[in-house]
Design a protein around this motif. Structure first.
Motif, PDB file in Angstrom:
ATOM      1  N   ASP A  30     -17.701 -24.308  -8.129  1.00 11.67           N
ATOM      2  CA  ASP A  30     -17.528 -25.757  -8.005  1.00 11.67           C
ATOM      3  C   ASP A  30     -18.758 -26.457  -8.571  1.00 11.67           C
ATOM      4  OD1 ASP A  30     -17.304 -28.418  -7.159  1.00 11.67           O
ATOM      5  OD2 ASP A  30     -16.369 -27.868  -5.251  1.00 11.67           O
ATOM      6  N   GLY A  68     -13.719 -19.478  -7.244  1.00 16.79           N
ATOM      7  CA  GLY A  68     -12.933 -20.710  -7.188  1.00 16.79           C
ATOM      8  C   GLY A  68     -13.735 -21.906  -7.666  1.00 16.79           C
ATOM      9  N   ASN A  69     -13.044 -23.001  -8.000  1.00 17.91           N
ATOM     10  CA  ASN A  69     -13.733 -24.228  -8.396  1.00 17.91           C
ATOM     11  C   ASN A  69     -13.210 -25.431  -7.607  1.00 17.91           C
ATOM     12  OD1 ASN A  69     -11.309 -24.911  -9.596  1.00 17.91           O
ATOM     13  ND2 ASN A  69     -12.068 -24.891 -11.699  1.00 17.91           N
ATOM     14  N   SER A  92     -11.439 -28.155  -8.726  1.00 19.89           N
ATOM     15  CA  SER A  92     -10.112 -28.645  -9.132  1.00 19.89           C
ATOM     16  C   SER A  92      -8.977 -27.869  -8.494  1.00 19.89           C
ATOM     17  CB  SER A  92      -9.972 -28.558 -10.656  1.00 19.89           C
ATOM     18  OG  SER A  92     -11.065 -29.151 -11.317  1.00 19.89           O
ATOM     19  N   GLN A  93      -9.206 -26.596  -8.210  1.00 25.34           N
ATOM     20  CA  GLN A  93      -8.126 -25.743  -7.744  1.00 25.34           C
ATOM     21  C   GLN A  93      -7.892 -25.790  -6.235  1.00 25.34           C
ATOM     22  OE1 GLN A  93      -7.928 -22.453 -11.364  1.00 25.34           O
ATOM     23  NE2 GLN A  93      -8.718 -21.788  -9.386  1.00 25.34           N
ATOM     24  N   TRP A 140      -3.413 -29.506  -6.831  1.00 24.40           N
ATOM     25  CA  TRP A 140      -2.587 -29.221  -8.009  1.00 24.40           C
ATOM     26  C   TRP A 140      -2.558 -30.466  -8.900  1.00 24.40           C
ATOM     27  CZ3 TRP A 140      -0.140 -24.394  -8.689  1.00 24.40           C
ATOM     28  CH2 TRP A 140      -0.329 -23.500  -7.625  1.00 24.40           C
ATOM     29  N   PHE A 160      -7.333 -29.939 -14.324  1.00 18.77           N
ATOM     30  CA  PHE A 160      -8.772 -29.653 -14.371  1.00 18.77           C
ATOM     31  C   PHE A 160      -9.556 -30.948 -14.283  1.00 18.77           C
ATOM     32  CE2 PHE A 160     -12.791 -28.911 -16.621  1.00 18.77           C
ATOM     33  CZ  PHE A 160     -13.272 -27.821 -15.900  1.00 18.77           C
ATOM     34  N   ALA A 172     -13.064 -21.687 -13.234  1.00 20.12           N
ATOM     35  CA  ALA A 172     -12.714 -20.702 -12.207  1.00 20.12           C
ATOM     36  C   ALA A 172     -12.421 -19.347 -12.827  1.00 20.12           C
ATOM     37  CB  ALA A 172     -11.507 -21.184 -11.413  1.00 20.12           C
ATOM     38  N   SER A 201      -7.087 -17.595 -10.351  1.00 23.14           N
ATOM     39  CA  SER A 201      -6.049 -18.586 -10.647  1.00 23.14           C
ATOM     40  C   SER A 201      -5.955 -19.634  -9.543  1.00 23.14           C
ATOM     41  CB  SER A 201      -4.697 -17.892 -10.802  1.00 23.14           C
ATOM     42  OG  SER A 201      -4.235 -17.438  -9.535  1.00 23.14           O
ATOM     43  N   ARG A 202      -5.317 -20.747  -9.862  1.00 27.66           N
ATOM     44  CA  ARG A 202      -5.105 -21.785  -8.864  1.00 27.66           C
ATOM     45  C   ARG A 202      -4.287 -21.247  -7.694  1.00 27.66           C
ATOM     46  NH1 ARG A 202      -5.749 -27.236  -9.679  1.00 27.66           N
ATOM     47  NH2 ARG A 202      -5.782 -26.815 -11.922  1.00 27.66           N
ATOM     48  N   GLN A 222      -6.459 -19.117  -5.479  1.00 26.26           N
ATOM     49  CA  GLN A 222      -7.398 -19.904  -4.694  1.00 26.26           C
ATOM     50  C   GLN A 222      -6.698 -20.619  -3.549  1.00 26.26           C
ATOM     51  OE1 GLN A 222     -10.315 -22.155  -6.866  1.00 26.26           O
ATOM     52  NE2 GLN A 222     -10.655 -23.599  -5.202  1.00 26.26           N
TER      53      GLN A 222
END
Length: 219
Positions: A148, A176-177, A179-180, A183, A186, A193, A196-197, A200
């Motif tokens: 993040d 993870g980041n 944005s995820q 939904w 980005f 990341a 995957s979303r 996460q």
């Protein structure tokens, strides 16, 4: 994915609500529950972007209330949890949470009101400086992601001093980041990341629902 989630699932019914000027989406499991979770979206993010997360949490037995914020800024509606609790008075055990700015405003709500909240959940967030959490009955979960690049690591570390150590859990999502957590695509300036979303969100849902399950008497 978000629009599809608003159609619900085999075990969760989704509908819109307006609790005294606090509108949003309601996610109700088929199996009756006395446990509620109110969620505040991140800044400039439409509430529906968190619908997949909320459906999954509701599938685990929680009544979930995803609040729409004025102009999509939670600081313009940080007290809205009170209206939700008053309108859905059949719920007798509440958790409040949010993502990013939504998490900060959920923290403000818990710190500044006398409402009986059992748990606070912050995703990629931290409380405002100077806020304290003295309610001995309150437990807190903070979930952050290692890639993040939106939130301040310094402020996350500060939150460890503000949140009571004996009643707070910190969980780090490796890869993870920011944005995820939802939904909505980005977010500019975020880290890339390495998971995957979907992966996460599965972790977020598992940690959040597991934490919520420990809040209510008898659970």
């Amino acid at each position: 994915e978000a629009e599809l989630a608003l159609e619900g699932s085999e075990s969760v019914q989704v509908s819109e609500f307006d609790a005294g000027g606090a509108p949003g989406y309601r996610f109700i499991p088929d199996e009756a529950s006395n446990r509620g979770f109110i969620f505040y979206p991140g800044a400039r993010v439409p509430a529906r972007a968190y619908a997949p997360d909320m459906v999954s949490i509701a599938e685990r037995g929680y009544n979930v209330y995803l609040v729409k914020m004025p102009l999509n800024f939670a600081f313009l509606g940080w007290k809205k949890a009170t209206a939700v609790m008053e309108d859905f008075s059949d719920i007798d055990c509440w958790g409040v949470g949010g993502h990013s700015l939504g998490g900060a405003m959920a923290s403000r709500y818990v710190a500044k009101t006398k409402t009986d909240v059992a748990g606070l959940v912050v995703w990629a967030s931290y409380p405002e400086e100077g806020k304290s959490f003295d309610d001995e009955g309150l437990r807190i979960l903070s979930i952050v992601a290692t890639k993040d690049e939106i939130i301040s690591d310094e402020n996350v570390e500060r939150s460890k001093e503000q949140f009571p150590a004996s009643r707070t859990e910190f969980f780090y999502i490796e890869g993870g980041n920011h944005s995820q957590f939802g939904w909505y695509g980005f977010q500019s300036g975020d880290g890339i990341a390495s998971i995957s979303r979907g992966e996460q969100v599965d972790i977020i849902v598992e940690q959040t629902s597991g934490f919520l399950s420990t809040l209510c008497p008898g659970d």
